[in-house]
Design a protein around this motif. Sequence first.
Motif, short mmCIF file in Angstrom:
data_model
loop_
_atom_site.label_atom_id
_atom_site.label_comp_id
_atom_site.label_asym_id
_atom_site.label_seq_id
_atom_site.Cartn_x
_atom_site.Cartn_y
_atom_site.Cartn_z
N ASP A 58 0.84 -1.20 -0.24
CA ASP A 58 -0.12 -0.11 -0.03
C ASP A 58 0.71 1.03 0.66
N ASN A 59 2.15 1.21 0.98
CA ASN A 59 2.64 2.51 0.99
C ASN A 59 3.97 2.60 1.73
N LYS A 60 4.26 1.18 1.20
CA LYS A 60 5.97 1.16 1.70
C LYS A 60 6.44 -0.30 1.11
N PHE A 61 7.34 -0.70 1.17
CA PHE A 61 8.32 -2.19 0.90
C PHE A 61 8.21 -3.38 2.01
N CYS A 62 8.10 -3.80 1.06
CA CYS A 62 7.59 -5.18 2.48
C CYS A 62 9.21 -6.58 2.22
N LEU A 63 9.77 -7.48 2.41
CA LEU A 63 10.46 -8.51 1.87
C LEU A 63 9.87 -9.51 2.48
N PHE A 64 9.50 -10.65 2.27
CA PHE A 64 8.58 -11.64 1.33
C PHE A 64 9.80 -12.97 1.49
N LEU A 65 10.42 -14.07 2.71
CA LEU A 65 10.93 -14.57 2.49
C LEU A 65 9.48 -16.29 2.30
N ILE A 66 10.68 -16.31 0.95
CA ILE A 66 9.31 -17.37 0.63
C ILE A 66 10.50 -19.20 0.08
N ALA A 67 10.17 -20.16 0.56
CA ALA A 67 10.82 -20.91 0.23
C ALA A 67 11.00 -21.91 -1.12
N GLY A 68 11.88 -21.71 -1.52
CA GLY A 68 12.59 -22.20 -3.04
C GLY A 68 12.19 -22.67 -3.86
N ASP A 69 11.18 -23.79 -3.34
CA ASP A 69 9.51 -24.34 -4.03
C ASP A 69 8.13 -24.09 -4.18
N LYS A 70 8.69 -22.77 -3.99
CA LYS A 70 7.03 -22.00 -3.36
C LYS A 70 7.12 -20.80 -4.31
N LYS A 71 5.63 -20.92 -5.21
CA LYS A 71 6.18 -19.23 -5.30
C LYS A 71 5.05 -18.02 -4.78
N ALA A 72 5.46 -16.87 -3.66
CA ALA A 72 4.56 -15.68 -3.38
C ALA A 72 3.42 -15.88 -3.61
N SER A 73 1.73 -15.83 -3.33
CA SER A 73 0.70 -14.98 -3.46
C SER A 73 0.12 -13.93 -3.34
#
Length: 159
Positions: A58-73
């Motif tokens: 919305d109004n900032k940046f966020c870091l998402f730590l995701i498993a290498g065999d998955k995709k962010a939703s």
Amino acid sequence: MTFIDKEPVKRVEKIIKEFDENLSVSVLKTSARTALEAASSLNCDVGAIVKSLLFKTDNKFCLFLIAGDKKASLKKIKKNIKFSDVSMASADEVKSITGYTIGGVSPVGHINDVDIYIDNTLERFNSLFAAAGHPNCIFKISFLNLKKITKGVIEDIIE
């Protein structure tokens, strides 16, 4: 200059050593730019590779730590974290917000504060491997310590 002497790698090394003196940065002979390359280099399950993905919310940046065999939703990120707008950050934004280039984005040592969210499926591995400021540099860490060192929030954020 070796990879370990580069400023972004030194930034990661300092933070992980302050957290736990037994943690260290390892330099790989081959690239770990992608999760598949990292898993191949480390001879480990691709899911044990931590992908650090920066999103504009919305109004900032966020870091998402995701498993290498998955995709962010994006749908789950919006629903579970209650953002109305989410999109991938550009390569320039990644560099200016985190201080790292894509392929070497570490979960720690960012040059700007970012909220961090951790994919709950990473918990299935005893050891995780995360980028350490350069595509050929990684560090090994447990799920619990990844949560502690990043102060990340565990969420269901994958497809």
